[in-house]
Design a protein around this motif. Structure first.
Motif, PDB file in Angstrom:
ATOM      1  N   CYS A 185       0.578  -0.847   0.097  1.00  0.00           N
ATOM      2  CA  CYS A 185      -0.284   0.553   0.156  1.00  0.00           C
ATOM      3  C   CYS A 185       0.959   0.826  -0.404  1.00  0.00           C
ATOM      4  CB  CYS A 185      -0.603   0.229   1.450  1.00  0.00           C
ATOM      5  SG  CYS A 185      -2.153  -0.973   1.209  1.00  0.00           S
ATOM      6  N   VAL A 186       2.069   1.622   0.768  1.00  0.00           N
ATOM      7  CA  VAL A 186       2.919   2.326   0.825  1.00  0.00           C
ATOM      8  C   VAL A 186       3.531   2.756  -0.754  1.00  0.00           C
ATOM      9  CG1 VAL A 186       5.393   3.483   1.762  1.00  0.00           C
ATOM     10  CG2 VAL A 186       3.638   2.198   3.494  1.00  0.00           C
ATOM     11  N   TRP A 187       4.153   1.804  -1.223  1.00  0.00           N
ATOM     12  CA  TRP A 187       4.225   1.107  -2.930  1.00  0.00           C
ATOM     13  C   TRP A 187       3.486   1.917  -3.432  1.00  0.00           C
ATOM     14  CZ3 TRP A 187       6.095  -4.275  -3.442  1.00  0.00           C
ATOM     15  CH2 TRP A 187       7.647  -4.881  -2.180  1.00  0.00           C
ATOM     16  N   PHE A 188       2.188   1.798  -2.908  1.00  0.00           N
ATOM     17  CA  PHE A 188       1.134   2.278  -4.194  1.00  0.00           C
ATOM     18  C   PHE A 188       1.067   3.646  -3.677  1.00  0.00           C
ATOM     19  CE2 PHE A 188      -3.382   3.370  -5.720  1.00  0.00           C
ATOM     20  CZ  PHE A 188      -4.470   2.889  -5.929  1.00  0.00           C
ATOM     21  N   THR A 189       0.796   3.758  -2.920  1.00  0.00           N
ATOM     22  CA  THR A 189       0.873   5.835  -2.943  1.00  0.00           C
ATOM     23  C   THR A 189       2.258   6.401  -3.275  1.00  0.00           C
ATOM     24  OG1 THR A 189       2.212   5.448  -0.432  1.00  0.00           O
ATOM     25  CG2 THR A 189      -0.309   5.424  -0.743  1.00  0.00           C
ATOM     26  N   ASN A 190       3.345   5.733  -3.270  1.00  0.00           N
ATOM     27  CA  ASN A 190       4.854   6.456  -3.876  1.00  0.00           C
ATOM     28  C   ASN A 190       4.371   6.161  -4.995  1.00  0.00           C
ATOM     29  OD1 ASN A 190       5.598   6.978  -1.270  1.00  0.00           O
ATOM     30  ND2 ASN A 190       6.921   5.369  -1.189  1.00  0.00           N
ATOM     31  N   LEU A 191       3.920   5.402  -5.572  1.00  0.00           N
ATOM     32  CA  LEU A 191       3.769   5.742  -7.134  1.00  0.00           C
ATOM     33  C   LEU A 191       2.531   6.344  -8.106  1.00  0.00           C
ATOM     34  CD1 LEU A 191       4.885   3.804  -9.520  1.00  0.00           C
ATOM     35  CD2 LEU A 191       3.200   1.754  -9.471  1.00  0.00           C
ATOM     36  N   ALA A 192       1.702   6.558  -6.870  1.00  0.00           N
ATOM     37  CA  ALA A 192       0.661   7.322  -7.225  1.00  0.00           C
ATOM     38  C   ALA A 192       1.437   9.325  -7.630  1.00  0.00           C
ATOM     39  CB  ALA A 192      -0.450   7.222  -6.616  1.00  0.00           C
ATOM     40  N   ALA A 193       1.862   8.993  -6.818  1.00  0.00           N
ATOM     41  CA  ALA A 193       2.893  10.238  -6.032  1.00  0.00           C
ATOM     42  C   ALA A 193       3.245  10.519  -7.234  1.00  0.00           C
ATOM     43  CB  ALA A 193       3.103  10.681  -4.720  1.00  0.00           C
ATOM     44  N   GLN A 194       4.202   9.378  -7.884  1.00  0.00           N
ATOM     45  CA  GLN A 194       5.164   9.716  -8.993  1.00  0.00           C
ATOM     46  C   GLN A 194       4.618   9.974  -9.989  1.00  0.00           C
ATOM     47  OE1 GLN A 194       7.926   6.765  -9.223  1.00  0.00           O
ATOM     48  NE2 GLN A 194       7.804   7.258 -11.660  1.00  0.00           N
ATOM     49  N   GLY A 199       2.173  13.768 -14.858  1.00  0.00           N
ATOM     50  CA  GLY A 199       1.138  14.198 -15.658  1.00  0.00           C
ATOM     51  C   GLY A 199       0.538  12.990 -15.590  1.00  0.00           C
ATOM     52  N   ARG A 200       0.512  12.335 -15.277  1.00  0.00           N
ATOM     53  CA  ARG A 200      -0.432  10.975 -16.035  1.00  0.00           C
ATOM     54  C   ARG A 200      -1.956  10.636 -14.613  1.00  0.00           C
ATOM     55  NH1 ARG A 200       1.621   7.948 -19.980  1.00  0.00           N
ATOM     56  NH2 ARG A 200       3.312   7.809 -20.009  1.00  0.00           N
ATOM     57  N   ILE A 201      -1.936  11.677 -13.923  1.00  0.00           N
ATOM     58  CA  ILE A 201      -2.942  11.839 -12.737  1.00  0.00           C
ATOM     59  C   ILE A 201      -2.906  13.283 -13.413  1.00  0.00           C
ATOM     60  CG2 ILE A 201      -3.780  11.545 -10.699  1.00  0.00           C
ATOM     61  CD1 ILE A 201      -2.239   9.390 -10.014  1.00  0.00           C
ATOM     62  N   ARG A 202      -4.007  13.880 -14.013  1.00  0.00           N
ATOM     63  CA  ARG A 202      -4.233  15.018 -14.089  1.00  0.00           C
ATOM     64  C   ARG A 202      -3.923  16.468 -12.741  1.00  0.00           C
ATOM     65  NH1 ARG A 202      -6.900  13.528 -19.823  1.00  0.00           N
ATOM     66  NH2 ARG A 202      -5.232  12.016 -20.353  1.00  0.00           N
ATOM     67  N   ASP A 203      -4.900  16.261 -11.734  1.00  0.00           N
ATOM     68  CA  ASP A 203      -5.191  16.815 -11.539  1.00  0.00           C
ATOM     69  C   ASP A 203      -5.071  16.895  -9.970  1.00  0.00           C
ATOM     70  OD1 ASP A 203      -7.811  16.121 -10.256  1.00  0.00           O
ATOM     71  OD2 ASP A 203      -7.641  17.047 -12.039  1.00  0.00           O
TER      72      ASP A 203
END
Length: 367
Positions: A185-194, A199-203
């Motif tokens: 889950c921590v890996w998930f959060t770090n990858l989502a922040a990256q 710009g893969r997550i737009r806002d």
């Protein structure tokens, strides 16, 4: 395998439940027959000893003991103790099922907010949902005997594709005295922040939505861990077990056929087989066995949760959602009722009678 009979009771009809009494798998007969046989054998042995081996003086003494035991059964509040305990167990059983992490909400958020049709975008989406599934597998290995037998070591987890060799090295390099199911889950959060920085997550709103769904998912994993850690107090389980066993220990002696103490005194009917006592054993001991079966639904009983099937289902649908279904939409066209002000789907012949029933507008409309 979970025993489902929902379709058999979809409609109430004559003898509806009676037809379920002849099933063996998942039935009370399968759960209780050994204890039932032991009780009947012990009752028969005591009956034979009383009828064939005791002298008249010994029979008189036995009669007094039996009458005392029969009176003592009224002092044990079986219905109250068992009823409250089984209610507690059933509520806990259903709460454990609703705590099993399902990726459905999370995969929808990933599919709609992590963008990119290129290889990098596809890797991000598949990796994020794989981390979520990995976290679920790790916690289920900790609480479910079925899952642990399927993935007895981390090698099996890697071989199944939930984790890469590099991820395993990272996982094992992080030392903790506690369960490490939360690491993916921590890996998930770090990858989502990256992904947000790239710009893969737009806002930030989309990132917040993704984090909220992950936290709900992680919270369910945590609840499974706590349900496994914090059991119903052993004292209560012991009280209920002792109450049931002592009740039927008294019944073994107190429910025997007794000859009259005085000549000419009318005695009880000699039934040989104590039907009412056997039914009582079937109900109360069966109640206890039901609680015993579902107090931990992550074992291998007939009605325990099919955790391995859930793992298969979750991985398959989540990867399908974030990969093959990403921006893979059917064309948006005018629906069938485009020019109709009141949509009325058709009925088949089997349901045509329902069209004759007026719509319910409220109880006061009939005044």
């Amino acid at each position: 395998m979970t025993i489902s009979y929902t379709l058999k009771v979809a409609n109430s009809r004559f003898g509806g439940f009676s037809k379920l009494l002849f099933r063996w798998k998942g039935s009370i007969y399968k759960l209780l027959y050994k204890e039932f046989i032991v009780f009947m054998v012990l009752y028969a042995m005591l009956s034979l000893v009383y009828r064939r081996l005791l002298t008249e003086e010994q029979k008189r003494l036995y009669t007094k003991v039996a009458q005392y035991c029969n009176r003592s059964t009224d002092l044990i509040p079986m219905s109250f103790v068992l009823g409250f305990y089984v209610t507690l167990i059933v509520n806990r059983w259903w709460a454990q099922y609703t705590s099993i992490p399902l990726p459905d909400q999370l995969m929808c958020v990933i599919s709609s907010n992590v963008h990119g049709k290129d290889e990098r975008g596809r890797i991000l989406r598949r990796t994020l949902i794989r981390y979520a599934n990995l976290s679920a597998v790790l916690i289920l290995r900790s609480v479910s005997t079925r899952v642990l037998k399927r993935f007895p070591t981390m090698d099996h987890v890697v071989e199944a594709g939930f984790m890469t060799q590099d991820e395993r090295k990272k996982f094992e390099s992080l030392h903790s005295d506690f369960n490490k199911y939360w690491i993916p889950c921590v890996w998930f959060t770090n990858l989502a922040a990256q992904a947000r920085r790239d710009g893969r997550i737009r806002d930030d709103v989309a990132l917040r939505l993704l984090m909220d769904e992950l936290n709900l998912y992680r919270a369910k994993c945590s609840m499974l861990f706590h349900y496994d850690w914090i059991s119903i107090p052993l004292v209560y389980t012991q009280v209920v077990t002792i109450a049931v066993y002592s009740f039927f220990a008294f019944c073994l002696i107190g429910r025997q056929f007794l000859e009259p103490l005085e000549p000419g005194q009318e005695g009880d009917l000699d039934m040989y087989v104590p039907l009412s006592t056997l039914l009582q054993f079937f109900f109360y001991a069966g109640w206890l066995k039901v609680a015993e079966q579902i107090i931990n639904p992550f074992g291998e009983d007939d009605d325990d949760f099919e955790t391995n099937k859930l793992i298969d289902r979750n991985l398959q649908v989540s990867l399908l959602s974030v990969d093959d279904m990403y921006q893979n939409l059917p064309p948006a066209v005018k629906d069938k009722y485009w020019n109709e002000s009141t949509a009325q789907p058709p009925y088949t012949m089997a349901t045509a009678a329902e069209t004759l029933k007026p719509s319910f507008l409220g109880s006061t409309f009939d005044m």
